[in-house]
Design a protein around this motif. Sequence first.
Motif, PDB file in Angstrom:
ATOM      1  N   HIS A  37      42.239  27.999  31.783  1.00 26.86           N
ATOM      2  CA  HIS A  37      42.031  28.677  32.821  1.00 26.86           C
ATOM      3  C   HIS A  37      43.350  28.213  33.710  1.00 26.86           C
ATOM      4  N   TYR A  38      43.650  28.926  34.607  1.00 26.74           N
ATOM      5  CA  TYR A  38      44.899  28.416  35.390  1.00 26.74           C
ATOM      6  C   TYR A  38      44.662  27.537  36.439  1.00 26.74           C
ATOM      7  N   SER A  72      36.192  36.229  35.861  1.00 29.13           N
ATOM      8  CA  SER A  72      36.934  36.447  34.506  1.00 29.13           C
ATOM      9  C   SER A  72      35.869  37.096  33.453  1.00 29.13           C
ATOM     10  N   ILE A 106      33.718  33.069  43.259  1.00 28.12           N
ATOM     11  CA  ILE A 106      34.704  34.035  43.770  1.00 28.12           C
ATOM     12  C   ILE A 106      35.753  34.430  42.990  1.00 28.12           C
TER      13      ILE A 106
HETATM   14  C1  LIG Z   1      43.251  41.600  33.662  1.00 28.82           C
HETATM   15  C2  LIG Z   1      43.341  40.956  34.854  1.00 28.82           C
HETATM   16  N1  LIG Z   1      43.041  41.609  36.166  1.00 28.82           N
HETATM   17  C3  LIG Z   1      43.411  41.277  37.307  1.00 28.82           C
HETATM   18  C4  LIG Z   1      43.976  40.144  37.486  1.00 28.82           C
HETATM   19  C5  LIG Z   1      44.441  39.417  38.803  1.00 28.82           C
HETATM   20  N2  LIG Z   1      43.616  38.395  39.137  1.00 28.82           N
HETATM   21  C6  LIG Z   1      44.037  37.003  38.996  1.00 28.82           C
HETATM   22  S1  LIG Z   1      42.913  35.868  39.217  1.00 28.82           S
HETATM   23  C7  LIG Z   1      41.793  37.218  39.792  1.00 28.82           C
HETATM   24  C8  LIG Z   1      40.443  36.520  39.799  1.00 28.82           C
HETATM   25  C9  LIG Z   1      39.855  35.554  38.833  1.00 28.82           C
HETATM   26  O1  LIG Z   1      38.751  35.013  39.418  1.00 28.82           O
HETATM   27  P1  LIG Z   1      38.055  34.095  38.397  1.00 28.82           P
HETATM   28  O2  LIG Z   1      37.837  34.377  37.200  1.00 28.82           O
HETATM   29  O3  LIG Z   1      36.639  33.835  39.231  1.00 28.82           O
HETATM   30  O4  LIG Z   1      39.017  32.577  38.531  1.00 28.82           O
HETATM   31  P2  LIG Z   1      39.218  31.889  39.812  1.00 28.82           P
HETATM   32  O5  LIG Z   1      40.522  32.398  40.310  1.00 28.82           O
HETATM   33  O6  LIG Z   1      38.154  31.819  40.816  1.00 28.82           O
HETATM   34  O7  LIG Z   1      39.376  30.468  39.466  1.00 28.82           O
HETATM   35  C10 LIG Z   1      42.335  38.375  39.439  1.00 28.82           C
HETATM   36  C11 LIG Z   1      41.457  39.591  39.718  1.00 28.82           C
HETATM   37  C12 LIG Z   1      44.513  39.401  36.311  1.00 28.82           C
HETATM   38  N3  LIG Z   1      45.062  38.132  36.391  1.00 28.82           N
HETATM   39  N4  LIG Z   1      44.091  39.770  35.257  1.00 28.82           N
END
Ligand SMILES: Cc1ncc(C[n+]2csc(CCOP(=O)(O)OP(=O)(O)O)c2C)c(N)n1
Length: 761
Positions: free
Chosen positions: A100-101, A199, A233
């Motif tokens: 994860h990033y 995700s 979130i």
């Molecule tokens: C397939 C896809 N759709 C939309 C996005 C835009 N986006 C980047 S992060 C994110 C939210 C991810 O939330 P989560 O999985 O809870 O990780 P968090 O950032 O909270 O650690 C979205 C919608 C993306 N990167 N990839």
Amino acid sequence: MPIRREGPVTERLQQLLRTHPGPDPSKAGPMDAPIAPHSPMSRRQAVAIFESAIQSRLQDLLSRELKDKGISYYTIGSSGHEANAILGELTRATDTAFLHYRSGAFMAARLRKGRGETPLFDAMLSFCASAEDPISGGRHKVLGSASMHVPPQTSTIASHLPKALGFAMALQRLERLGIKPAHGVPHDSIVYCSFGDASMNHATAQAGLHGAGAAVMHKQPCPILFACEDNGIGISVRTPDDYVEQMMRQRPGIRYFACDSQDFPGVWNTAQQAIDYVRSQRKPAFLHTKTVRLMGHAGSDVETNYMRPEHIEANEARDPLLAFVDLLLTSGAISREGITALYEDTDRRLRRAAEEASARPKLVTVEQVVAPLALPDKGACAVRVADRDQRVKAFGGRLPEEDGRGRHLAYRIPQALTDLFAAYPNALLFGEDVARKGGVYHATKGLYEQFGGGRVFNTILDETTILGLAQGMAQAGCLPFPEVQYLAYLHNAIDQLRGEAASLQFFSTGKRHKDLPGQTTSFQNPMVLRIAGLAYQKGFGGHFHNDNSIGALLDIPGIVLGVPSRADDATTMLRTMASLAHDHGKVCVCLEPIALYMQKDLHEPGDGAWQFGYPPPAEVMPFGAPRVYDATDDDQLTIVSYGNGVWMSLRVQRRLRARGIRARVIDLRWLMPLATDEVKRHVAATGRCLIVDECRANHGGPSPMLLTELSQDPALRGCLLRRVAAHDSYVPLAAAANLVLVQEPDIERAADELCKEDVTR
Ligand SMILES: Cc1ncc(C[n+]2csc(CCOP(=O)(O)OP(=O)(O)O)c2C)c(N)n1
Ligand SMILES: [Mg+2]
């Protein structure tokens, strides 16, 4: 409330340091004693984790400062997620991690395991998009390290789960085949795969989780640890509190573990149990860590736009570093001064590294940017051939080249694959119905019987999983030959090819690893993807089995796309692709025209003129080279086509010749790369060019691109250029299909008209 939260978050930590009462004598102990009663985490280990966590937090803060100064280009941080340093510590450096990033702390901890690593400088090089960033070469801000087994991931959330699954499932297959996994990964490794709570909703995440559960039910080893970092979130959208738990607690086949980042010793304990479970049982587990996200989704995100101030402050009060600092100070594992010194020292070193990194070279030429996409030279392909005895055994007695008879496409493809499977012991073939049934068109007939279920196997019915498995298995050291049953069904999984498989080398540097000869510092996922596709099927109508658009493939940078129209070409093309994949790490797509699978005749029923002998086993198709039919000096026309269009054009060519019109026919064979220069030479020689493109006129096939290239070449000024292409429509059932598809009379009419016009050169 201030919009930017870097200050308040940092101030809370500083305030705790200032006001903390200090060690509780009743909790004192030596450095190798548990950090908390009964904790398997020692004080020493806790301090090491803390160092990684602090590095990650300071990187986040600095990245925002650098962004403000226009030096850095990325501010998605890991603040609040620092407990993942524990996973970086507890997994082995050879447990491949698909991250994860928000894994800055994991990376810091993992990189501590390496010798000669320069984690701070490397992180800053990547923030500054320097061409010297050792993982992406400045092409993207990614977390990754070849030596530490962290492949870079794209920004597409959840897209890495299916490939992580593929890597995990490759380990035991390779072991049974007696093949060592790539990059020195031992067979008893596990795969670590982390992601966020939002995700989890993604279809690709569900594919990865489902595939792992299915593996267990199919009794296949699948040593993968899924780690969901649940901050409640996704950008601005709340995830209900018990959502992840409800979804995963009872998920068939996957053992659920839960912990909370407020309790670092608890995370350590649970993570260790989960890792032990996966490693010893070779089964998937799901580690659910509750945490918080601090300072917004990214630097540009203003949380106050969608979150109440008291909620933001409540999150900040739950900063896991506060609880961890309290534990470290109370236990006496480290003093207040020790923490302050560590903090300041790390900050100073990071700033120095950033100063240095920002002055390092950037990507400044197109050549530098596209270098990882480069295709090998035409002469570079040489296929491996098994020795004669092995081949005789693989073919069950008689070698195919010794049978002088011509054969059709669907007959030669399994033979070509048999030779490749005898020569490449790491080749695996998988997809829907490919094993015992031998494929819906028998294109994989006999391979399962010959090479066994360890190498030829049916997957679950999901194209995302098939392409994900291919990537992961390739990264683990296999040479995958995945199959997608129909072109139309590639599209529900195309991101796995377009966004993931094809981009991996772009986001790696492609340089050779100096310490590991033969291995690269880049990651590759070589494969030969076979897809049965295109139109003109008799007896099986409708769009989905006759899809005639390859536009979605033609736009993918760096892939190889070939369409064989005849049996011998399919054989040599598959060999060239095996070499491109195995020796050059390329992602190759072989699009097999279904309508030609069983085609035996060309001009007359029973003439057998579309059947061909088996090319000698070492013969490859020159990469990128077309096949030219019947060129003579007095040709008036060049017909350029591929796939079904070649078969039709050759029939038309004969009818034209009967009427005194001489045309040569070019079968492009390779659509990526296109043999533009060679086509130009033929067009220059004949003055007229007719492109027969069986795909949809509007960007469905290669003709728009080819016409653009031909029309802007000054050497072809005055040449006549035309094309026939299919209508922009889905393909209907029955005879109505012929209304929208290119037909032979269309080709003939266009050729006639073209030849009536004078070339004005
Ligand atoms: C397939 C896809 N759709 C939309 C996005 C835009 N986006 C980047 S992060 C994110 C939210 C991810 O939330 P989560 O999985 O809870 O990780 P968090 O950032 O909270 O650690 C979205 C919608 C993306 N990167 N990839
Ligand atoms: Mg989240």
